[in-house]
Write a protein that holds these residues in place. Sequence first.
Motif, PDB file in Angstrom:
ATOM      1  N   ARG A 159       3.347 -17.540   9.864  1.00  0.00           N
ATOM      2  CA  ARG A 159       4.568 -17.314  10.652  1.00  0.00           C
ATOM      3  C   ARG A 159       5.022 -15.871  10.457  1.00  0.00           C
ATOM      4  N   MET A 160       6.016 -15.454  11.248  1.00  0.00           N
ATOM      5  CA  MET A 160       6.575 -14.115  11.076  1.00  0.00           C
ATOM      6  C   MET A 160       7.250 -14.017   9.709  1.00  0.00           C
ATOM      7  N   ARG A 161       7.220 -12.834   9.134  1.00  0.00           N
ATOM      8  CA  ARG A 161       7.841 -12.610   7.828  1.00  0.00           C
ATOM      9  C   ARG A 161       8.637 -11.302   7.864  1.00  0.00           C
ATOM     10  N   SER A 162       9.645 -11.241   7.013  1.00  0.00           N
ATOM     11  CA  SER A 162      10.345  -9.973   6.829  1.00  0.00           C
ATOM     12  C   SER A 162       9.518  -9.081   5.911  1.00  0.00           C
ATOM     13  N   GLU A 163       9.806  -7.789   5.945  1.00  0.00           N
ATOM     14  CA  GLU A 163       9.112  -6.859   5.047  1.00  0.00           C
ATOM     15  C   GLU A 163       9.361  -7.246   3.589  1.00  0.00           C
ATOM     16  N   HIS A 164      10.569  -7.681   3.301  1.00  0.00           N
ATOM     17  CA  HIS A 164      10.920  -8.088   1.937  1.00  0.00           C
ATOM     18  C   HIS A 164      10.047  -9.247   1.474  1.00  0.00           C
ATOM     19  N   GLU A 165       9.806 -10.213   2.352  1.00  0.00           N
ATOM     20  CA  GLU A 165       8.960 -11.351   2.010  1.00  0.00           C
ATOM     21  C   GLU A 165       7.526 -10.904   1.723  1.00  0.00           C
ATOM     22  N   VAL A 166       7.004 -10.012   2.567  1.00  0.00           N
ATOM     23  CA  VAL A 166       5.640  -9.528   2.379  1.00  0.00           C
ATOM     24  C   VAL A 166       5.524  -8.783   1.052  1.00  0.00           C
ATOM     25  N   ALA A 167       6.496  -7.918   0.775  1.00  0.00           N
ATOM     26  CA  ALA A 167       6.471  -7.154  -0.474  1.00  0.00           C
ATOM     27  C   ALA A 167       6.536  -8.075  -1.687  1.00  0.00           C
ATOM     28  N   ALA A 168       7.399  -9.087  -1.619  1.00  0.00           N
ATOM     29  CA  ALA A 168       7.526 -10.028  -2.740  1.00  0.00           C
ATOM     30  C   ALA A 168       6.221 -10.799  -2.950  1.00  0.00           C
ATOM     31  N   HIS A 169       5.584 -11.178  -1.845  1.00  0.00           N
ATOM     32  CA  HIS A 169       4.311 -11.910  -1.941  1.00  0.00           C
ATOM     33  C   HIS A 169       3.233 -11.046  -2.595  1.00  0.00           C
ATOM     34  N   LEU A 170       3.124  -9.798  -2.168  1.00  0.00           N
ATOM     35  CA  LEU A 170       2.103  -8.906  -2.738  1.00  0.00           C
ATOM     36  C   LEU A 170       2.409  -8.590  -4.202  1.00  0.00           C
ATOM     37  N   ARG A 171       3.688  -8.507  -4.517  1.00  0.00           N
ATOM     38  CA  ARG A 171       4.066  -8.247  -5.916  1.00  0.00           C
ATOM     39  C   ARG A 171       3.626  -9.407  -6.804  1.00  0.00           C
ATOM     40  N   LYS A 172       3.775 -10.632  -6.293  1.00  0.00           N
ATOM     41  CA  LYS A 172       3.322 -11.797  -7.057  1.00  0.00           C
ATOM     42  C   LYS A 172       1.803 -11.783  -7.243  1.00  0.00           C
ATOM     43  N   LYS A 173       1.115 -11.197  -6.273  1.00  0.00           N
ATOM     44  CA  LYS A 173      -0.352 -11.105  -6.362  1.00  0.00           C
ATOM     45  C   LYS A 173      -0.798  -9.982  -7.300  1.00  0.00           C
ATOM     46  N   GLY A 174       0.176  -9.208  -7.807  1.00  0.00           N
ATOM     47  CA  GLY A 174      -0.159  -8.160  -8.763  1.00  0.00           C
ATOM     48  C   GLY A 174      -0.290  -6.770  -8.188  1.00  0.00           C
ATOM     49  N   ALA A 175       0.037  -6.586  -6.909  1.00  0.00           N
ATOM     50  CA  ALA A 175      -0.074  -5.262  -6.298  1.00  0.00           C
ATOM     51  C   ALA A 175       1.037  -4.344  -6.803  1.00  0.00           C
ATOM     52  N   PRO A 176       0.729  -3.110  -7.170  1.00  0.00           N
ATOM     53  CA  PRO A 176       1.766  -2.163  -7.590  1.00  0.00           C
ATOM     54  C   PRO A 176       2.580  -1.681  -6.388  1.00  0.00           C
ATOM     55  N   ASP A 177       3.758  -1.142  -6.650  1.00  0.00           N
ATOM     56  CA  ASP A 177       4.658  -0.730  -5.574  1.00  0.00           C
ATOM     57  C   ASP A 177       4.022   0.325  -4.656  1.00  0.00           C
ATOM     58  N   SER A 178       3.241   1.243  -5.231  1.00  0.00           N
ATOM     59  CA  SER A 178       2.618   2.277  -4.398  1.00  0.00           C
ATOM     60  C   SER A 178       1.666   1.661  -3.373  1.00  0.00           C
ATOM     61  N   VAL A 179       0.927   0.631  -3.780  1.00  0.00           N
ATOM     62  CA  VAL A 179       0.008  -0.059  -2.871  1.00  0.00           C
ATOM     63  C   VAL A 179       0.805  -0.827  -1.815  1.00  0.00           C
ATOM     64  N   ILE A 180       1.872  -1.496  -2.245  1.00  0.00           N
ATOM     65  CA  ILE A 180       2.718  -2.252  -1.312  1.00  0.00           C
ATOM     66  C   ILE A 180       3.295  -1.331  -0.248  1.00  0.00           C
ATOM     67  N   ASP A 181       3.749  -0.151  -0.658  1.00  0.00           N
ATOM     68  CA  ASP A 181       4.298   0.812   0.311  1.00  0.00           C
ATOM     69  C   ASP A 181       3.246   1.209   1.341  1.00  0.00           C
ATOM     70  N   GLU A 182       2.022   1.433   0.896  1.00  0.00           N
ATOM     71  CA  GLU A 182       0.940   1.790   1.822  1.00  0.00           C
ATOM     72  C   GLU A 182       0.654   0.658   2.806  1.00  0.00           C
ATOM     73  N   VAL A 183       0.630  -0.560   2.296  1.00  0.00           N
ATOM     74  CA  VAL A 183       0.345  -1.717   3.140  1.00  0.00           C
ATOM     75  C   VAL A 183       1.443  -1.904   4.184  1.00  0.00           C
ATOM     76  N   LEU A 184       2.701  -1.806   3.756  1.00  0.00           N
ATOM     77  CA  LEU A 184       3.808  -1.973   4.699  1.00  0.00           C
ATOM     78  C   LEU A 184       3.798  -0.896   5.772  1.00  0.00           C
ATOM     79  N   LYS A 185       3.439   0.311   5.388  1.00  0.00           N
ATOM     80  CA  LYS A 185       3.355   1.416   6.357  1.00  0.00           C
ATOM     81  C   LYS A 185       2.321   1.073   7.429  1.00  0.00           C
TER      82      LYS A 185
END
Length: 275
Positions: A77-103
Motif C-alpha cells: 500500500r502507499m506509505r509516508s516517507e516516515h513509515e519507509v524510513a522507520a521500516h528501513l531503520r528496523k532493517k538496519g540501514a544507516p541514516d545516510s543510506v535511508i536518505d539516499e533511498v528516499l531521494k
Amino acid sequence: MGTIADIVATEQNAERFWIVVHRDGAPSLRLTVDQDVLLQFRLKKGLEISDDLLQHIVYADEVKKAYQQALYFLAHRMRSEHEVAAHLRKKGAPDSVIDEVLKKLRAERYVDDGAFAAAYVRTQKKTAAKGPRLIRAELERLGVPARAIEQSLAAYPFNEQAAIARSLYEKAKKQRRPESFRAFQERVKQHLFRKGFPNSVIAAVLADGGAHTEQEEREALSVQAEKAHRRYAHHPRPLYEQKMRQALYRKGFSLDLIDEWLRGQGNGENQKGGS
C-alpha cells in the motif's frame, strides 16, 4: 589495494554476484553485490580496486538493498516517507543510506507525502467514517508534514463531515437501545467525538436528529424502571421513590415521566393489595 580474482553469480539469487578480491599482504575478501552495482562500477576480473573504491562499492550495494526493501514495503500500500524510513531503520540501514533511498523514491514518485495524505483522507472518510480530527492525529503519527495534512483535509469540508456524521447518527437510531433520548444523544455525541468529528459538526447533527416519540420514551423508561425497581424494591415507599427518581433522572428521563410511572406502579400495587 587489491585485484578482482573472480566474479560468480550466487546460487540463491541470480541478480547478486560473489566477488573475490585478492589483496596485497592480507587475506582474500569475498563479498556479494547486486548486478546493478556490478554494472555501475564496471567490475570485472583483473580490475584493481583501492580501499576507497571498495568502500564506495559496499555503500552503493547497501543503498541498492535498502531500495529493494523499500519497494517491497511499498508494494502492499502507499506509505509516508516516515513509515519507509522507520521500516528501513528496523532493517538496519544507516541514516545516510535511508536518505539516499528516499531521494531516489521521491524522484521516481514512489513516495509523495502530499499524495499519500490526500489518499489517506479519502479512504478514511469513506471506508471508516472518520472525522478530520482523528484523521489529522493519524497522519501526524505517520510523520506526514503539517502542510500536506492541511492541504489534504481542505478536501473534507464541513458539509461532507456533517453528512458522514449524520449517517452514523442514523445507524445508531436503527440500533436503538432502551434509553432516554437524552442518554441516546449523549452516547452518540461521545461516539462522534471518538470518531474525530469537531464539536460544530456534532452539534449540527444532534440538532437535526429529532427527538424520540413520547411512546418510545415511555417504553425506554419502563425498561430502565424495571431494572431500578429490582434494586430498590426492598426499601420503604418514600425512600424507594426517592431512589427511583434519582436513578431514572440520571439516565436522562424527565421527572414528569418518572412520576407518571411511579403513580402507575403504585396504583398497580394498591390494586393487588385490594384484590
